[in-house]
Write a protein that holds these residues in place. Structure first.
Motif, short mmCIF file in Angstrom:
data_model
loop_
_atom_site.label_atom_id
_atom_site.label_comp_id
_atom_site.label_asym_id
_atom_site.label_seq_id
_atom_site.Cartn_x
_atom_site.Cartn_y
_atom_site.Cartn_z
N VAL A 30 -18.46 42.29 -4.47
CA VAL A 30 -18.73 41.04 -5.18
C VAL A 30 -20.23 40.77 -5.27
N ASN A 38 -20.68 34.55 -1.58
CA ASN A 38 -19.42 33.86 -1.34
C ASN A 38 -19.31 33.44 0.12
N GLU A 90 -12.49 32.58 -9.26
CA GLU A 90 -13.51 33.08 -10.19
C GLU A 90 -13.37 32.42 -11.56
N ASP A 200 -15.62 40.99 -14.12
CA ASP A 200 -16.04 40.08 -13.06
C ASP A 200 -14.84 39.49 -12.33
N PHE A 204 -13.93 40.31 -8.45
CA PHE A 204 -13.90 39.24 -7.47
C PHE A 204 -12.54 39.18 -6.79
#
Length: 300
Positions: A30, A38, A90, A200, A204
């Protein structure tokens, strides 16, 4: 220090390495692809542990004859649940904060506090634990004075298997090709027709799913509580930065190094002083190699 004590500490370092590696691989994917810090990654690990706990309760109540299979089922369910939560996270939150690292860090830190309180409300403040399946009870005795628990051996094998699966996913699959293309040059990948937003989201989700697997593995080593994630998140970030943000091999080797050093330092130091010594060594190493031990050349 006898050889038996040394070997025992080495294996204890392997146990810590397994959790750090499973956590750090997901975080490195990520962080390396999207630059997202995160801070809720530890709470997603705790979610995987709680899902495993609920799976064990479900099997003990409705499928007691299949109780020996609950951990394998819990492993798969933990990955799927945390991956689904990561995908939603996300789509709802993270996608609106790209290129704003401070805002992302603060938002995910706030999310971690919310999840901690949610765990406290649902499961209570007291730590919970899961039963060990019969085929993981007992120990392997390579020598007369050395007993290595079978559950820890299994978790080491699980970590190696997960690392191999991540390698196949990233370097032998079409999705992995897209992820690596976006990681190396997002603009050119988009121009080549790759849906970078979908990449993405999937990336994620996979990273969060690996945190769930780490949480499932953790249940075999320790109990789970609302603050479990906070006990590992700092060490996980250290592993990722020390190994090199975009290097999965560096992350894996960094987790092994830090796990072993932590265990060996605790022979002569307290746990807190051992962590401080490791942090000092990491700072010195990053002074000479600021991009980590295994930095990867990428185009931004």
């Amino acid at each position: 220090m006898t050889a038996d004590i040394f070997l025992t500490q080495v294996f204890n370092g392997l146990s810590l390495f397994t959790v750090l590696a499973l956590m750090a691989i997901g975080l490195a994917i990520v962080f390396g692809l999207m630059g997202v810090i995160n801070m809720a990654h530890g709470e997603l690990m705790a979610l995987g542990a709680y899902v495993t706990y609920l799976t064990s309760l479900g099997f003990s109540r409705w499928l007691p004859a299949l109780m020996d299979a609950y951990f394998i089922v819990g492993l798969a369910v933990s990955f799927l649940v945390t991956a689904a939560v990561g995908y939603v996270l996300e789509r709802v939150l993270i996608r609106h904060l790209y290129q704003r690292p401070l805002d992302t860090m603060l938002a995910t830190w706030g999310l971690s506090l919310i999840l901690q309180q949610a765990y406290r409300q649902v499961f209570g403040p007291v730590d919970v634990s899961v039963p060990t399946v019969s085929w993981l009870r007992g120990a392997w005795n390579p020598a007369a004075d050395i007993a290595i628990p079978l559950n820890r051996l299994f978790i080491v094998a699980l970590t190696l298997a997960v690392a191999g699966a991540v390698y196949v996913f990233l370097f032998r699959s079409r999705w992995g090709l897209r992820i690596r293309a976006v990681m190396q040059n997002r603009a050119m990948a988009g121009a080549a027709g790759i849906n970078t937003e979908r990449v993405d989201a999937v990336t994620f989700a996979v990273g969060c799913g690996l945190a769930g697997v780490a949480g499932c593995a953790l249940t075999m080593l320790a109990s789970t509580g609302p603050m479990t994630g906070q006990q590992y998140i700092v060490d996980t970030f250290i592993v990722v930065v020390f190994g090199g943000i975009e290097s999965l091999l560096g992350t894996f080797l960094s987790a092994f190094t830090i796990g072993q050093l932590q265990s060996l330092f605790e022979l002569g130091l307290s746990a807190s002083m051992a962590k401080a010594a490791i942090l000092l060594l990491v700072i010195v190493a990053l002074y000479f190699r600021p991009n980590g031990l295994f930095a990867v050349n990428i185009r931004r």
